[in-house]
Design an enzyme around this catalytic site. Structure first.
Site, PDB file in Angstrom:
ATOM      1  CE  LYS A   1      11.013  -3.386   1.251  1.00  0.00           C
ATOM      2  NZ  LYS A   1       9.341  -2.629   1.548  1.00  0.00           N
TER       3      LYS A   1
HETATM    4  O1  G3P Z   1       7.990  -0.103  -0.639  1.00  0.00           O
HETATM    5  C1  G3P Z   1       8.439   1.274   0.344  1.00  0.00           C
HETATM    6  C2  G3P Z   1       8.212   2.562   0.057  1.00  0.00           C
HETATM    7  O2  G3P Z   1       8.259   1.998  -1.696  1.00  0.00           O
HETATM    8  C3  G3P Z   1       7.091   2.542   0.175  1.00  0.00           C
HETATM    9  O3  G3P Z   1       6.083   4.259  -0.840  1.00  0.00           O
HETATM   10  O4  G3P Z   1       4.987   5.632  -1.001  1.00  0.00           O
HETATM   11  O5  G3P Z   1       4.962   4.534   1.374  1.00  0.00           O
HETATM   12  O6  G3P Z   1       6.640   6.194   0.536  1.00  0.00           O
HETATM   13  P1  G3P Z   1       4.987   5.304   0.095  1.00  0.00           P
END
Ligand code: G3P
Length: 214
Positions: free
Chosen positions: A83
């Site tokens: 990533k």
């Molecule tokens: O893994 C990346 C993403 O899904 C993060 O989500 O909830 O931290 O905005 P969030």
């Protein structure tokens, strides 16, 4: 639509695997930090459990350093996907990593113009963060629609991972649009499954079964 789990928690991954619906895992530095273990050990354990793609994020901000980190992460297991953040340096790193045959997932995508560049570059995956857009009163799912259209117009092969999912309807909408992947937090996977009428139905069937002569 493929289902990934957005977590670095072994217990959650095992539970999702037992349901038989899990195609992969995405992690990020925040998720890894919650597990209180060295990242390589943790990622190795995840890759032993999951045969599908497991995304592991670099933390360097310069392309060359990202590539060095990616090479170390790739040694952990064959199914590691690197990533990288959606920056100019990130795109440079994707180009180098693609030439080396390393799979990439470009993360922190918040606009169609960013996604256009990633599709053109031919990264393996892009991760648009829809929940974080919703959080600031933008329409996260609109971004998925736009990317889907752009990638269709030019037959780009980059797979869209709908990320930053907050609730079951995000997953349903992603599936209606035809996103390739939804990466879902453990709690939301549980919410996808539940329906009060299913529970009431089971209760009623069990009650009625008691009336059947034995
Ligand atoms: O893994 C990346 C993403 O899904 C993060 O989500 O909830 O931290 O905005 P969030």
């Amino acid at each position: 639509m493929k289902i990934f789990i957005d977590t670095a928690n072994i217990k959650e991954i095992k539970e999702a695997l037992s349901l038989g619906i899990l195609d992969g895992v995405t992690t990020n530095p925040t998720l890894i930090s919650k597990e209180n273990r060295p990242a390589p050990d943790l990622l190795k354990d995840i890759c032993v459990l999951v045969s599908g793609p497991v995304s592991a994020e670099v933390i360097s901000l310069e392309a060359e350093a990202m590539v060095r980190e990616a090479e170390a992460l790739s040694k952990i297991a064959k199914n590691i996907v690197i990533k990288v953040p959606l920056t100019a340096e990130g795109l440079k790193a994707v180009k180098i990593l693609s030439q080396k045959g390393v799979k990439t997932n470009v993360t922190l995508c918040f606009s169609p113009s960013q996604a256009l560049l990633v599709g053109k570059l031919g990264a393996d995956y892009i991760s648009p963060f829809i929940g974080r857009l919703d959080d600031i009163s933008a329409e996260g799912m609109g971004l998925i629609r736009d990317i889907k259209l752009i990638y269709k117009n030019y037959n780009f092969k980059t797979q869209i991972i709908v990320a930053s999912i907050r609730h079951p309807m995000h997953v349903v909408e992603a599936a209606k649009i035809g996103a390739d992947v939804a990466t879902i937090p453990f709690k939301v996977i549980g919410q996808l499954l539940k329906h009060p009428l299913t529970d009431i139905g089971i209760e009623r069937f069990l009650e009625d079964w008691k009336k059947v002569p034995k």
